[in-house]
Scaffold this motif. Sequence first.
Motif, PDB file in Angstrom:
ATOM      1  N   ALA A  33       0.813  -1.214   0.000  1.00  0.00           N
ATOM      2  CA  ALA A  33       0.000   0.000   0.000  1.00  0.00           C
ATOM      3  C   ALA A  33       0.849   1.268   0.000  1.00  0.00           C
ATOM      4  O   ALA A  33       0.789   2.074  -0.925  1.00  0.00           O
ATOM      5  CB  ALA A  33      -0.919  -0.018   1.205  1.00  0.00           C
ATOM      6  N   GLN A  34       1.671   1.387   1.047  1.00  0.00           N
ATOM      7  CA  GLN A  34       2.321   2.676   1.240  1.00  0.00           C
ATOM      8  C   GLN A  34       3.719   2.774   0.629  1.00  0.00           C
ATOM      9  O   GLN A  34       4.122   3.836   0.192  1.00  0.00           O
ATOM     10  CB  GLN A  34       2.374   2.976   2.733  1.00  0.00           C
ATOM     11  N   ARG A  35       4.449   1.678   0.629  1.00  0.00           N
ATOM     12  CA  ARG A  35       5.787   1.754   0.054  1.00  0.00           C
ATOM     13  C   ARG A  35       6.021   0.643  -0.960  1.00  0.00           C
ATOM     14  O   ARG A  35       6.343  -0.464  -0.570  1.00  0.00           O
ATOM     15  CB  ARG A  35       6.877   1.570   1.086  1.00  0.00           C
ATOM     16  N   PRO A  36       5.884   0.943  -2.215  1.00  0.00           N
ATOM     17  CA  PRO A  36       6.179  -0.065  -3.234  1.00  0.00           C
ATOM     18  C   PRO A  36       7.678  -0.272  -3.330  1.00  0.00           C
ATOM     19  O   PRO A  36       8.377   0.527  -3.938  1.00  0.00           O
ATOM     20  CB  PRO A  36       5.605   0.543  -4.512  1.00  0.00           C
ATOM     21  N   SER A  37       8.149  -1.345  -2.743  1.00  0.00           N
ATOM     22  CA  SER A  37       9.569  -1.731  -2.822  1.00  0.00           C
ATOM     23  C   SER A  37      10.512  -0.646  -2.339  1.00  0.00           C
ATOM     24  O   SER A  37      11.565  -0.443  -2.904  1.00  0.00           O
ATOM     25  CB  SER A  37       9.928  -2.140  -4.251  1.00  0.00           C
ATOM     26  N   LYS A  38      10.101   0.050  -1.302  1.00  0.00           N
ATOM     27  CA  LYS A  38      11.006   1.015  -0.664  1.00  0.00           C
ATOM     28  C   LYS A  38      11.848   0.277   0.375  1.00  0.00           C
ATOM     29  O   LYS A  38      11.593  -0.884   0.658  1.00  0.00           O
ATOM     30  CB  LYS A  38      10.175   2.112   0.013  1.00  0.00           C
ATOM     31  N   PRO A  39      12.842   0.947   0.929  1.00  0.00           N
ATOM     32  CA  PRO A  39      13.649   0.255   1.938  1.00  0.00           C
ATOM     33  C   PRO A  39      12.775  -0.194   3.100  1.00  0.00           C
ATOM     34  O   PRO A  39      11.914   0.532   3.566  1.00  0.00           O
ATOM     35  CB  PRO A  39      14.637   1.333   2.392  1.00  0.00           C
ATOM     36  N   GLN A  40      13.036  -1.412   3.531  1.00  0.00           N
ATOM     37  CA  GLN A  40      12.238  -2.002   4.604  1.00  0.00           C
ATOM     38  C   GLN A  40      12.375  -1.238   5.906  1.00  0.00           C
ATOM     39  O   GLN A  40      13.396  -0.653   6.182  1.00  0.00           O
ATOM     40  CB  GLN A  40      12.708  -3.426   4.859  1.00  0.00           C
ATOM     41  N   CYS A  41      11.331  -1.322   6.712  1.00  0.00           N
ATOM     42  CA  CYS A  41      11.422  -0.742   8.039  1.00  0.00           C
ATOM     43  C   CYS A  41      12.307  -1.649   8.894  1.00  0.00           C
ATOM     44  O   CYS A  41      12.577  -2.794   8.544  1.00  0.00           O
ATOM     45  CB  CYS A  41      10.044  -0.558   8.653  1.00  0.00           C
ATOM     46  N   LEU A  42      12.763  -1.118  10.022  1.00  0.00           N
ATOM     47  CA  LEU A  42      13.752  -1.826  10.840  1.00  0.00           C
ATOM     48  C   LEU A  42      13.186  -3.094  11.443  1.00  0.00           C
ATOM     49  O   LEU A  42      13.885  -4.095  11.598  1.00  0.00           O
ATOM     50  CB  LEU A  42      14.264  -0.874  11.920  1.00  0.00           C
ATOM     51  N   ILE A  43      11.909  -3.048  11.804  1.00  0.00           N
ATOM     52  CA  ILE A  43      11.264  -4.255  12.321  1.00  0.00           C
ATOM     53  C   ILE A  43      11.303  -5.353  11.259  1.00  0.00           C
ATOM     54  O   ILE A  43      11.633  -6.503  11.532  1.00  0.00           O
ATOM     55  CB  ILE A  43       9.806  -3.951  12.727  1.00  0.00           C
ATOM     56  N   HIS A  44      11.001  -4.946  10.048  1.00  0.00           N
ATOM     57  CA  HIS A  44      11.039  -5.882   8.932  1.00  0.00           C
ATOM     58  C   HIS A  44      12.434  -6.475   8.756  1.00  0.00           C
ATOM     59  O   HIS A  44      12.592  -7.666   8.489  1.00  0.00           O
ATOM     60  CB  HIS A  44      10.602  -5.147   7.662  1.00  0.00           C
ATOM     61  N   GLN A  45      13.433  -5.655   8.918  1.00  0.00           N
ATOM     62  CA  GLN A  45      14.806  -6.129   8.753  1.00  0.00           C
ATOM     63  C   GLN A  45      15.154  -7.212   9.770  1.00  0.00           C
ATOM     64  O   GLN A  45      15.797  -8.204   9.442  1.00  0.00           O
ATOM     65  CB  GLN A  45      15.783  -4.955   8.890  1.00  0.00           C
ATOM     66  N   VAL A  46      14.733  -7.005  11.003  1.00  0.00           N
ATOM     67  CA  VAL A  46      15.003  -8.004  12.031  1.00  0.00           C
ATOM     68  C   VAL A  46      14.313  -9.319  11.678  1.00  0.00           C
ATOM     69  O   VAL A  46      14.915 -10.398  11.733  1.00  0.00           O
ATOM     70  CB  VAL A  46      14.520  -7.520  13.413  1.00  0.00           C
ATOM     71  N   MET A  47      13.066  -9.226  11.285  1.00  0.00           N
ATOM     72  CA  MET A  47      12.314 -10.434  10.987  1.00  0.00           C
ATOM     73  C   MET A  47      12.893 -11.177   9.791  1.00  0.00           C
ATOM     74  O   MET A  47      12.923 -12.415   9.774  1.00  0.00           O
ATOM     75  CB  MET A  47      10.855 -10.071  10.720  1.00  0.00           C
ATOM     76  N   ASP A  48      13.356 -10.441   8.801  1.00  0.00           N
ATOM     77  CA  ASP A  48      13.982 -11.093   7.656  1.00  0.00           C
ATOM     78  C   ASP A  48      15.286 -11.769   8.063  1.00  0.00           C
ATOM     79  O   ASP A  48      15.636 -12.834   7.542  1.00  0.00           O
ATOM     80  CB  ASP A  48      14.224 -10.074   6.538  1.00  0.00           C
ATOM     81  N   GLY A  49      15.998 -11.142   8.983  1.00  0.00           N
ATOM     82  CA  GLY A  49      17.216 -11.759   9.488  1.00  0.00           C
ATOM     83  C   GLY A  49      16.910 -13.071  10.184  1.00  0.00           C
ATOM     84  O   GLY A  49      17.601 -14.080   9.985  1.00  0.00           O
ATOM     85  N   ALA A  50      15.867 -13.060  10.981  1.00  0.00           N
ATOM     86  CA  ALA A  50      15.461 -14.271  11.697  1.00  0.00           C
ATOM     87  C   ALA A  50      15.060 -15.362  10.701  1.00  0.00           C
ATOM     88  O   ALA A  50      15.448 -16.528  10.846  1.00  0.00           O
ATOM     89  CB  ALA A  50      14.299 -13.961  12.632  1.00  0.00           C
ATOM     90  N   GLU A  51      14.324 -14.975   9.690  1.00  0.00           N
ATOM     91  CA  GLU A  51      13.897 -15.935   8.675  1.00  0.00           C
ATOM     92  C   GLU A  51      15.111 -16.572   8.003  1.00  0.00           C
ATOM     93  O   GLU A  51      15.134 -17.785   7.774  1.00  0.00           O
ATOM     94  CB  GLU A  51      13.018 -15.248   7.620  1.00  0.00           C
ATOM     95  N   GLU A  52      16.103 -15.769   7.726  1.00  0.00           N
ATOM     96  CA  GLU A  52      17.271 -16.290   7.019  1.00  0.00           C
ATOM     97  C   GLU A  52      17.979 -17.370   7.846  1.00  0.00           C
ATOM     98  O   GLU A  52      18.430 -18.378   7.309  1.00  0.00           O
ATOM     99  CB  GLU A  52      18.235 -15.156   6.670  1.00  0.00           C
ATOM    100  N   ARG A  53      18.042 -17.186   9.169  1.00  0.00           N
ATOM    101  CA  ARG A  53      18.638 -18.204  10.032  1.00  0.00           C
ATOM    102  C   ARG A  53      17.862 -19.510   9.937  1.00  0.00           C
ATOM    103  O   ARG A  53      18.434 -20.587   9.864  1.00  0.00           O
ATOM    104  CB  ARG A  53      18.642 -17.745  11.501  1.00  0.00           C
ATOM    105  N   LEU A  54      16.556 -19.366   9.968  1.00  0.00           N
ATOM    106  CA  LEU A  54      15.692 -20.542   9.881  1.00  0.00           C
ATOM    107  C   LEU A  54      15.907 -21.277   8.560  1.00  0.00           C
ATOM    108  O   LEU A  54      16.150 -22.487   8.523  1.00  0.00           O
ATOM    109  CB  LEU A  54      14.227 -20.093  10.000  1.00  0.00           C
ATOM    110  N   LEU A  55      15.848 -20.525   7.459  1.00  0.00           N
ATOM    111  CA  LEU A  55      15.976 -21.134   6.135  1.00  0.00           C
ATOM    112  C   LEU A  55      17.342 -21.790   5.961  1.00  0.00           C
ATOM    113  O   LEU A  55      17.447 -22.870   5.377  1.00  0.00           O
ATOM    114  CB  LEU A  55      15.755 -20.079   5.040  1.00  0.00           C
TER     115      LEU A  55
END
Lengths: 144, 144
Positions: B100-122
């Motif tokens: 809605a608000q950011r089409p492919s803009k830099p992720q928010c910091l919360i998002h960055q943490v969660m993506d980091g966590a996902e990467e460990r899992l994967l």
Amino acid sequence: MRIIQFSKSTSYALHALVRLARSEPGVNVGIKELSASLGIPESYLSKVMSKLRQDGLVRAVTGASGGYELARSPEKISFLDVIQVIEGRQHLYECFHTDAQRPSKPQCLIHQVMDGAEERLLQYLREHTIQWVLDRRKEHEPIV
Amino acid sequence: MRIIQFSKSTSYALHALVRLARSEPGVNVGIKELSASLGIPESYLSKVMSKLRQDGLVRAVTGASGGYELARSPEKISFLDVIQVIEGRQHLYECFHTDAQRPSKPQCLIHQVMDGAEERLLQYLREHTIQWVLDRRKEHEPIV
DNA sequence: CAATAATGGACATTACAGGTCTATAATAGT
DNA sequence: ACTATTATAGACCTGTAATGTCCATTATTG
């Protein structure tokens, strides 16, 4: 198939907590201001905040000029804390034959792998706190 | 709140693949034998197997003396492969305000943490394969 | 041709996420 | 004391996904 993804509620909770962490200590932030500044439906966010209060992550004051504030300092609130409050403490994986056939017997090997994966996930979430977000926030343009 | 847990289908799929990996190469295992030996409803398991076939993890032969076999060797089938086939490839986290608000803009910091966590899992799931289970299986009493 | 076996579609059931609304209780300011 | 404000808890609604069953169709072996 079941969507393996954190709920919107978790996203709401994390953003709300960062927002609270940014306000002056001792100042209560009302649900109206909170929901307006984050763009979250007020009535639903109040449910989420209630849960955060019940589990001791925020304090709430009812009545005029009431609202929410963090119950402890931002470096003491990890992402894992928030997620476990909202999503519960279920394990990432359950074998379809657990309980029924083996009451607390040694796990099957598939189960062991999945538990190992879960531990990696939890560890990372445990190491990152609301304060982590605040710290990084000062550097960049303030996204969230 | 949404249950953050892998579906039964994933558990079914992993057990079925280990079972196929254990059978002689070139021998097709029928859905009847598969479901009976694992204790999974036949009609539902066939759906899961169909999906595994569509995504190239197993081969299927219809008709008399048909059945399933692995499409490639067990060390080339990771847990992540299986999970992504069954659960899809959604990310573990999505900010409620994305698109809605950011089409492919830099992720928010919360998002960055969660993506980091996902990467460990994967990463962990990528490193563990069906062959890993077979190897460990020889050592202990054969649990799964 | 007949038996076997996978496939795909339709369908039923249950559970839960997300959301709204309202009545109630608590608090601050007048 | 009264009133406006604000959190809380409960009931309720809706859509969607997970699990599972059943059947008609297709393909293969003997």
